[in-house]
Design a protein around this motif. Structure first.
Motif, PDB file in Angstrom:
ATOM      1  N   LEU A  83       0.853  -1.180   0.000  1.00 26.66           N
ATOM      2  CA  LEU A  83       0.000   0.000   0.000  1.00 26.66           C
ATOM      3  C   LEU A  83       0.892   1.233   0.000  1.00 26.66           C
ATOM      4  O   LEU A  83       1.797   1.352   0.837  1.00 26.66           O
ATOM      5  N   LEU A  84       0.658   2.146  -0.940  1.00 26.74           N
ATOM      6  CA  LEU A  84       1.473   3.352  -1.058  1.00 26.74           C
ATOM      7  C   LEU A  84       0.705   4.572  -0.584  1.00 26.74           C
ATOM      8  O   LEU A  84      -0.492   4.708  -0.873  1.00 26.74           O
ATOM      9  N   ASP A  85       1.410   5.457   0.149  1.00 25.38           N
ATOM     10  CA  ASP A  85       0.776   6.700   0.559  1.00 25.38           C
ATOM     11  C   ASP A  85       0.942   7.755  -0.536  1.00 25.38           C
ATOM     12  O   ASP A  85       1.482   7.480  -1.610  1.00 25.38           O
ATOM     13  N   SER A  86       0.497   8.976  -0.255  1.00 20.32           N
ATOM     14  CA  SER A  86       0.490  10.033  -1.268  1.00 20.32           C
ATOM     15  C   SER A  86       1.891  10.477  -1.688  1.00 20.32           C
ATOM     16  O   SER A  86       2.053  11.142  -2.704  1.00 20.32           O
ATOM     17  N   ARG A  87       2.910  10.095  -0.914  1.00 18.11           N
ATOM     18  CA  ARG A  87       4.287  10.434  -1.284  1.00 18.11           C
ATOM     19  C   ARG A  87       4.979   9.288  -2.020  1.00 18.11           C
ATOM     20  O   ARG A  87       6.149   9.394  -2.378  1.00 18.11           O
ATOM     21  N   GLY A  88       4.244   8.183  -2.186  1.00 24.32           N
ATOM     22  CA  GLY A  88       4.823   7.030  -2.853  1.00 24.32           C
ATOM     23  C   GLY A  88       5.567   6.114  -1.906  1.00 24.32           C
ATOM     24  O   GLY A  88       6.257   5.183  -2.339  1.00 24.32           O
ATOM     25  N   GLN A  89       5.437   6.339  -0.592  1.00 20.07           N
ATOM     26  CA  GLN A  89       6.113   5.509   0.404  1.00 20.07           C
ATOM     27  C   GLN A  89       5.229   4.329   0.798  1.00 20.07           C
ATOM     28  O   GLN A  89       3.997   4.438   0.847  1.00 20.07           O
ATOM     29  N   GLY A  90       5.853   3.206   1.124  1.00 20.08           N
ATOM     30  CA  GLY A  90       5.100   2.035   1.553  1.00 20.08           C
ATOM     31  C   GLY A  90       4.514   2.232   2.939  1.00 20.08           C
ATOM     32  O   GLY A  90       5.138   2.827   3.814  1.00 20.08           O
ATOM     33  N   MET A  91       3.292   1.745   3.148  1.00 19.85           N
ATOM     34  CA  MET A  91       2.612   1.855   4.433  1.00 19.85           C
ATOM     35  C   MET A  91       2.682   0.520   5.176  1.00 19.85           C
ATOM     36  O   MET A  91       2.799  -0.542   4.564  1.00 19.85           O
ATOM     37  N   LYS A  92       2.618   0.584   6.514  1.00 19.67           N
ATOM     38  CA  LYS A  92       2.603  -0.640   7.307  1.00 19.67           C
ATOM     39  C   LYS A  92       1.316  -1.400   7.033  1.00 19.67           C
ATOM     40  O   LYS A  92       0.243  -0.818   6.910  1.00 19.67           O
ATOM     41  N   LEU A  93       1.445  -2.721   6.945  1.00 18.22           N
ATOM     42  CA  LEU A  93       0.297  -3.572   6.661  1.00 18.22           C
ATOM     43  C   LEU A  93      -0.107  -4.312   7.930  1.00 18.22           C
ATOM     44  O   LEU A  93       0.622  -5.199   8.388  1.00 18.22           O
ATOM     45  N   CYS A  94      -1.244  -3.943   8.499  1.00 19.64           N
ATOM     46  CA  CYS A  94      -1.763  -4.596   9.702  1.00 19.64           C
ATOM     47  C   CYS A  94      -3.140  -5.151   9.403  1.00 19.64           C
ATOM     48  O   CYS A  94      -4.130  -4.406   9.334  1.00 19.64           O
ATOM     49  N   LEU A  95      -3.214  -6.443   9.191  1.00 16.50           N
ATOM     50  CA  LEU A  95      -4.501  -7.075   8.929  1.00 16.50           C
ATOM     51  C   LEU A  95      -5.360  -7.025  10.183  1.00 16.50           C
ATOM     52  O   LEU A  95      -4.891  -7.302  11.292  1.00 16.50           O
ATOM     53  N   HIS A  96      -6.610  -6.621  10.022  1.00 17.25           N
ATOM     54  CA  HIS A  96      -7.531  -6.489  11.150  1.00 17.25           C
ATOM     55  C   HIS A  96      -7.624  -7.812  11.921  1.00 17.25           C
ATOM     56  O   HIS A  96      -7.853  -8.866  11.344  1.00 17.25           O
ATOM     57  N   ASP A  97      -7.407  -7.746  13.217  1.00 18.90           N
ATOM     58  CA  ASP A  97      -7.486  -8.897  14.127  1.00 18.90           C
ATOM     59  C   ASP A  97      -6.357  -9.908  13.945  1.00 18.90           C
ATOM     60  O   ASP A  97      -6.335 -10.940  14.609  1.00 18.90           O
ATOM     61  N   LYS A  98      -5.411  -9.625  13.026  1.00 18.08           N
ATOM     62  CA  LYS A  98      -4.316 -10.578  12.818  1.00 18.08           C
ATOM     63  C   LYS A  98      -2.940  -9.944  13.001  1.00 18.08           C
ATOM     64  O   LYS A  98      -1.921 -10.629  12.928  1.00 18.08           O
ATOM     65  N   GLY A  99      -2.924  -8.626  13.198  1.00 15.11           N
ATOM     66  CA  GLY A  99      -1.649  -7.962  13.421  1.00 15.11           C
ATOM     67  C   GLY A  99      -0.862  -7.736  12.150  1.00 15.11           C
ATOM     68  O   GLY A  99      -1.409  -7.708  11.052  1.00 15.11           O
ATOM     69  N   ARG A 100       0.432  -7.561  12.295  1.00 22.05           N
ATOM     70  CA  ARG A 100       1.321  -7.195  11.189  1.00 22.05           C
ATOM     71  C   ARG A 100       1.308  -8.249  10.095  1.00 22.05           C
ATOM     72  O   ARG A 100       1.354  -9.448  10.367  1.00 22.05           O
ATOM     73  N   SER A 101       1.241  -7.803   8.858  1.00 22.17           N
ATOM     74  CA  SER A 101       1.247  -8.715   7.707  1.00 22.17           C
ATOM     75  C   SER A 101       2.517  -8.501   6.901  1.00 22.17           C
ATOM     76  O   SER A 101       3.035  -7.394   6.810  1.00 22.17           O
ATOM     77  N   ASN A 102       3.041  -9.579   6.323  1.00 19.43           N
ATOM     78  CA  ASN A 102       4.238  -9.462   5.485  1.00 19.43           C
ATOM     79  C   ASN A 102       3.905  -9.079   4.045  1.00 19.43           C
ATOM     80  O   ASN A 102       4.777  -9.013   3.190  1.00 19.43           O
ATOM     81  N   GLY A 103       2.627  -8.846   3.770  1.00 16.53           N
ATOM     82  CA  GLY A 103       2.223  -8.418   2.437  1.00 16.53           C
ATOM     83  C   GLY A 103       1.833  -9.540   1.515  1.00 16.53           C
ATOM     84  O   GLY A 103       1.502  -9.301   0.350  1.00 16.53           O
ATOM     85  N   THR A 104       1.859 -10.790   2.011  1.00 17.60           N
ATOM     86  CA  THR A 104       1.438 -11.931   1.185  1.00 17.60           C
ATOM     87  C   THR A 104       0.075 -12.419   1.661  1.00 17.60           C
ATOM     88  O   THR A 104      -0.060 -12.941   2.772  1.00 17.60           O
ATOM     89  N   LEU A 105      -0.941 -12.227   0.825  1.00 13.60           N
ATOM     90  CA  LEU A 105      -2.287 -12.691   1.136  1.00 13.60           C
ATOM     91  C   LEU A 105      -2.477 -14.079   0.524  1.00 13.60           C
ATOM     92  O   LEU A 105      -2.090 -14.319  -0.623  1.00 13.60           O
ATOM     93  N   ILE A 106      -3.064 -14.973   1.297  1.00 13.87           N
ATOM     94  CA  ILE A 106      -3.284 -16.336   0.803  1.00 13.87           C
ATOM     95  C   ILE A 106      -4.730 -16.460   0.332  1.00 13.87           C
ATOM     96  O   ILE A 106      -5.672 -16.303   1.113  1.00 13.87           O
ATOM     97  N   LEU A 107      -4.898 -16.731  -0.945  1.00 12.94           N
ATOM     98  CA  LEU A 107      -6.236 -16.885  -1.518  1.00 12.94           C
ATOM     99  C   LEU A 107      -6.554 -18.369  -1.682  1.00 12.94           C
ATOM    100  O   LEU A 107      -5.734 -19.128  -2.209  1.00 12.94           O
ATOM    101  N   TYR A 108      -7.752 -18.759  -1.225  1.00 14.97           N
ATOM    102  CA  TYR A 108      -8.170 -20.145  -1.398  1.00 14.97           C
ATOM    103  C   TYR A 108      -9.683 -20.278  -1.527  1.00 14.97           C
ATOM    104  O   TYR A 108     -10.212 -21.366  -1.693  1.00 14.97           O
TER     105      TYR A 108
END
Length: 508
Positions: free
Chosen positions: A122-147
């Motif tokens: 996720l990029l902010d308005s300056r083009g910087q990466g934002m921290k990824l915190c999945l709701h109720d799961k805490g910090r995410s490494n940016g890999t979502l598992i689809l099944y």
């Protein structure tokens, strides 16, 4: 059997997904177990997946049984992704819905969801990466598992509406359909830290504008490259931090083949003219920067191979191709041609020599002929280099290419009995969208003549040369008629080989 590159490329991407799902350490454990169990044996895909399954750390990812669908369900999955931002709660939601289109032996409704990794940022308005915190799961490494067929991912603590960077590093061989607008794509093209997505955003944005340009051309209207694309293009030109090899790729417009694949009815002339117009407009608008970068990227040091030097050459030659982009209905300026001639004459390596030769050959027929004669005189005793010489002429987009190819078939450098020469001359011409698909149908008639001579000598190569005709249903009515007639003429050839006959029969 005829195997396409899809088998090998998709097979490799499927294995790479396992690496993404399991992580480098987990994947290595799986590989070690696979070899310990099966070294020297004849094994199946199921055996390979089972080794990965048994070696994985339980609870990290879903059961890999579902992953086997990649080997049993045909087609490329589509991920439809939408986004929603709640500024009050500072929550951002991605909704992902996967599907797989109908294929000859399988209906979409009968296909089950795939297990796959979707890497995002996720990029902010300056083009910087934002921290990824999945709701109720805490910090995410940016890999979502689809099944599942449909899944939602909610991120908390998102201070502003982000711009999503989807399928980073091409984490899964899928088609992503998102609700990203032109401004968001231009932003990703200019700022995304993930090279694949930055390139892909530029390709998507360029494709949108090119398709709009084709539509305008077909309706007799002029179309100019939008300012938004010029701005993102300029950002790439002025980027001094990114890998030059990446920049060379990111600055290149979508190919004519890729553009054509997005059209319901393909009109090669419209595709070619529009893309050439875009190249010329970009060249004219950014000529000062292109000039400056081209000479800055030059070097007086002798040639040596390294990844860094190869990247520098790729970017410099990309600039040269833009500088020599043909002017609309006008002869290209002599001063620009001289840049290409000078590089050719001073080149101490084949990469730079061929890049200069290609640029000049596609810009001016007379200047190109002069350099082609010199090139052949230098390299006529090197068969592989002569193949490049044939390809350059067969792939030339200027008028008169078919006549040149027919003439080259009588040249001492060409032999119908040599598969490499056939692929270099006839194959390259058939891949030349604009010239091969000329409205008069002479390109198709030429291929019929070639197949009649080639099939008795080398039926497998003859069958592969038919590939452009097999897609006849994608073209306009006039070309459909001419291409189908060409296939019927080939089908009527006496003693037609089984290889060629099979391709013709399936196509008709």
């Amino acid at each position: 059997n005829f195997y396409t590159l899809t088998v090998y490329n998709k097979g490799a991407e499927v294995i790479r997904m396992l690496h993404t799902l399991l992580g480098a350490e987990g994947f290595r454990k799986g590989m070690d177990l696979y070899f310990a169990r099966h070294d020297g044996q004849a094994v199946t895909c199921d055996d390979f997946i089972q080794a990965m399954q048994d070696a994985r750390t339980r609870g990290t990812i879903p059961d890999l049984e579902q992953f086997k669908l990649w080997y049993s369900q045909a087609g490329t999955p589509t991920l439809k992704i939408s986004q929603e931002y709640d500024s009050a709660a500072k929550e951002y939601t991605l909704t992902v819905q996967q599907s797989c289109p109908d294929t000859p032996d399988q209906k979409s409704a009968d296909k089950k969801p795939f297990l796959l990794p979707l890497c995002i940022g996720l990029l902010d308005s300056r083009g910087q990466g934002m921290k990824l915190c999945l709701h109720d799961k805490g910090r995410s490494n940016g890999t979502l598992i689809l099944y599942k067929e449909k899944q939602q991912f909610r991120f908390s603590g998102v201070e502003e509406k982000p711009i999503p960077s989807l399928n980073r590093n091409f984490s899964a061989p899928v088609k992503v359909v998102s609700d990203l607008g032109e401004e968001e794509l231009a932003f990703l093209m200019a700022h995304d830290s993930d090279p694949f997505n930055r390139w892909d955003a530029g390709q998507q944005l360029g494709l949108r504008y090119l398709l709009a340009g084709i539509d305008a051309w077909q309706k007799g209207r002029e179309y100019t490259v939008p300012a938004l694309f010029h701005q993102a293009f300029d950002r790439l030109l002025c980027d001094e931090e990114s890998d030059p090899a990446f920049l060379a790729s990111a600055l290149t417009l979508p190919s004519e083949t890729w553009i054509s694949q997005q059209l319901k009815v393909v009109e090669p002339e419209a595709v070619h003219v529009t893309r050439q117009s875009f190249r010329q407009q970009l060249s004219q608008q950014h000529r000062d920067v292109l000039y400056e970068n081209y000479y800055t990227l030059g070097t007086e040091e002798p040639y040596r191979y390294s990844a860094k030097e190869a990247a520098r050459r790729a970017l410099r030659n990309c600039h040269l191709a833009y500088l020599l982009a043909p002017e609309a209905e006008e002869a290209i300026a002599e001063e620009l041609l001289n840049i290409g001639k000078e590089q050719y004459q001073q080149a101490d390596n084949m990469t730079d020599a061929l890049a200069a030769l290609r640029a000049v050959v596609n810009a001016d027929r007379a200047a190109g002929d002069e350099l082609l004669a010199d090139f052949y005189d230098r390299w006529k005793n090197d068969s592989l280099v002569v193949d490049k010489w044939l390809i350059l002429q067969a792939a030339c987009t200027l008028p008169g290419t078919l006549q040149r190819v027919r003439k080259l078939m009588r040249h001492p450098a060409f032999s119908m009995k040599n598969p490499n020469k056939v692929r270099s001359l006839i194959g390259a011409f058939c891949g030349n969208q604009h010239q091969f698909h000329a409205k008069d149908g002479k390109g198709y008639a030429f291929l019929v003549d070639c197949i009649s001579e080639l099939d008795p000598v080398n039926p497998q190569v003859a069958a592969r040369m038919l590939s452009p005709l097999t897609r006849w249903k994608q073209y306009d009515a006039q070309r459909q008629h001419l291409m189908k007639r060409a296939l019927e003429q080939i089908n009527d050839l006496p003693n037609l080989s089984r290889d060629t006959g099979e391709i013709v029969e399936k196509s008709l």
